[in-house]
Design a protein around this motif. Structure first.
Motif, PDB file in Angstrom:
ATOM      1  N   ALA A  23       4.713   1.165  -0.330  1.00 11.20           N
ATOM      2  CA  ALA A  23       3.307   0.984   0.013  1.00 11.20           C
ATOM      3  C   ALA A  23       3.172  -0.165   0.997  1.00 11.20           C
ATOM      4  CB  ALA A  23       2.491   0.712  -1.237  1.00 11.20           C
ATOM      5  N   ALA A  24       2.484   0.095   2.099  1.00 13.82           N
ATOM      6  CA  ALA A  24       2.253  -0.924   3.116  1.00 13.82           C
ATOM      7  C   ALA A  24       0.852  -1.476   2.977  1.00 13.82           C
ATOM      8  CB  ALA A  24       2.452  -0.332   4.507  1.00 13.82           C
ATOM      9  N   ALA A  25       0.730  -2.785   3.173  1.00 14.08           N
ATOM     10  CA  ALA A  25      -0.568  -3.450   3.128  1.00 14.08           C
ATOM     11  C   ALA A  25      -0.656  -4.445   4.279  1.00 14.08           C
ATOM     12  CB  ALA A  25      -0.751  -4.154   1.789  1.00 14.08           C
ATOM     13  N   GLY A  26      -1.871  -4.828   4.605  1.00 16.00           N
ATOM     14  CA  GLY A  26      -2.072  -5.769   5.706  1.00 16.00           C
ATOM     15  C   GLY A  26      -2.448  -5.037   6.975  1.00 16.00           C
ATOM     16  N   SER A  27      -1.867  -5.455   8.098  1.00 14.45           N
ATOM     17  CA  SER A  27      -2.195  -4.891   9.412  1.00 14.45           C
ATOM     18  C   SER A  27      -1.413  -3.611   9.666  1.00 14.45           C
ATOM     19  CB  SER A  27      -1.912  -5.924  10.495  1.00 14.45           C
ATOM     20  OG  SER A  27      -2.630  -7.124  10.265  1.00 14.45           O
ATOM     21  N   THR A  28      -1.667  -2.608   8.861  1.00 14.41           N
ATOM     22  CA  THR A  28      -0.867  -1.378   8.924  1.00 14.41           C
ATOM     23  C   THR A  28      -1.104  -0.582  10.204  1.00 14.41           C
ATOM     24  OG1 THR A  28      -2.550  -0.200   7.671  1.00 14.41           O
ATOM     25  CG2 THR A  28      -0.737  -1.190   6.418  1.00 14.41           C
ATOM     26  N   SER A  29      -2.194  -0.833  10.888  1.00 10.50           N
ATOM     27  CA  SER A  29      -2.477  -0.073  12.108  1.00 10.50           C
ATOM     28  C   SER A  29      -1.490  -0.371  13.231  1.00 10.50           C
ATOM     29  CB  SER A  29      -3.898  -0.366  12.588  1.00 10.50           C
ATOM     30  OG  SER A  29      -4.046  -1.734  12.912  1.00 10.50           O
ATOM     31  N   VAL A  30      -0.746  -1.467  13.130  1.00 10.50           N
ATOM     32  CA  VAL A  30       0.201  -1.820  14.186  1.00 10.50           C
ATOM     33  C   VAL A  30       1.578  -1.197  13.970  1.00 10.50           C
ATOM     34  CG1 VAL A  30      -0.988  -4.012  14.528  1.00 10.50           C
ATOM     35  CG2 VAL A  30       1.066  -3.946  13.100  1.00 10.50           C
ATOM     36  N   ILE A  31       1.770  -0.526  12.855  1.00 12.12           N
ATOM     37  CA  ILE A  31       3.078   0.065  12.541  1.00 12.12           C
ATOM     38  C   ILE A  31       3.336   1.269  13.443  1.00 12.12           C
ATOM     39  CG2 ILE A  31       4.439   1.252  10.805  1.00 12.12           C
ATOM     40  CD1 ILE A  31       2.986  -0.415   8.692  1.00 12.12           C
ATOM     41  N   ASN A  32       4.492   1.281  14.097  1.00 10.60           N
ATOM     42  CA  ASN A  32       4.903   2.392  14.947  1.00 10.60           C
ATOM     43  C   ASN A  32       5.969   3.283  14.299  1.00 10.60           C
ATOM     44  OD1 ASN A  32       4.569  -0.089  17.310  1.00 10.60           O
ATOM     45  ND2 ASN A  32       3.308   1.749  17.417  1.00 10.60           N
ATOM     46  N   ALA A  33       6.778   2.702  13.457  1.00 12.02           N
ATOM     47  CA  ALA A  33       7.838   3.447  12.784  1.00 12.02           C
ATOM     48  C   ALA A  33       7.994   2.889  11.377  1.00 12.02           C
ATOM     49  CB  ALA A  33       9.149   3.344  13.548  1.00 12.02           C
ATOM     50  N   MET A  34       8.435   3.738  10.466  1.00  8.48           N
ATOM     51  CA  MET A  34       8.548   3.304   9.067  1.00  8.48           C
ATOM     52  C   MET A  34       9.533   4.198   8.365  1.00  8.48           C
ATOM     53  SD  MET A  34       5.361   2.590   6.528  1.00  8.48           S
ATOM     54  CE  MET A  34       5.570   1.984   4.859  1.00  8.48           C
ATOM     55  N   GLY A  35      10.361   3.589   7.525  1.00  6.83           N
ATOM     56  CA  GLY A  35      11.345   4.407   6.832  1.00  6.83           C
ATOM     57  C   GLY A  35      12.173   3.605   5.860  1.00  6.83           C
ATOM     58  N   TRP A  36      13.405   4.086   5.660  1.00  2.79           N
ATOM     59  CA  TRP A  36      14.271   3.540   4.615  1.00  2.79           C
ATOM     60  C   TRP A  36      15.670   3.237   5.148  1.00  2.79           C
ATOM     61  CZ3 TRP A  36      12.291   2.597  -0.185  1.00  2.79           C
ATOM     62  CH2 TRP A  36      11.077   3.197  -0.495  1.00  2.79           C
ATOM     63  N   TYR A  37      16.189   2.106   4.713  1.00  2.00           N
ATOM     64  CA  TYR A  37      17.581   1.730   4.877  1.00  2.00           C
ATOM     65  C   TYR A  37      18.172   1.545   3.479  1.00  2.00           C
ATOM     66  CZ  TYR A  37      17.557   0.702   9.912  1.00  2.00           C
ATOM     67  OH  TYR A  37      17.503   0.792  11.272  1.00  2.00           O
TER      68      TYR A  37
END
Length: 117
Positions: A23-37
């Motif tokens: 779950a992402a919180a905060g300034s989530t509108s700036v996220i361009n990519a998201m995933g898992w390592y």
């Protein structure tokens, strides 16, 4: 700033399944990519699966056909469905999010996945 909180790690038998959540919180509108390592003991942190900046998905060869990444944009949450788990999937799984410019990466605290009988 973006905060990431993972959950769902557990001990599971070989062949079992788990679903991780981030779950992402905060300034989530700036996220361009998201995933898992993931990072196994004594090894480097490696990409598992991700949504790229152009909206496509990318998987490590070792998890193709077994893991599926998905997301719920309303909840700002990314999931990793892991099926047919193997002992070699044992690792700490980290959620990450990227902003392309200026380049910034955020990381979650990690969640332990252990595959063992």
């Amino acid at each position: 700033q973006v905060q990431l909180v993972e959950s769902g790690g557990d001990l599971v038998q070989p062949g079992g399944s788990l679903r991780l959540s981030c779950a992402a919180a905060g300034s989530t509108s700036v996220i361009n990519a998201m995933g898992w390592y993931r990072q196994a003991p004594g090894k480097e942190r490696d990409l598992v699966a991700t949504f790229t900046s152009i909206g496509t998905t990318l998987y490590a060869e070792s998890v193709k056909g077994r893991f599926t990444i998905s997301r719920d944009n309303l909840k700002n949450t990314v999931y990793l469905q892991m099926n047919s788990l193997k002992p070699e999937d044992t690792a700490v799984y980290y959620c990450y999010a990227d902003r392309l410019w200026p380049r910034v990466s955020w990381w979650g605290q990690g969640t332990q996945v252990t595959v063992s009988s």
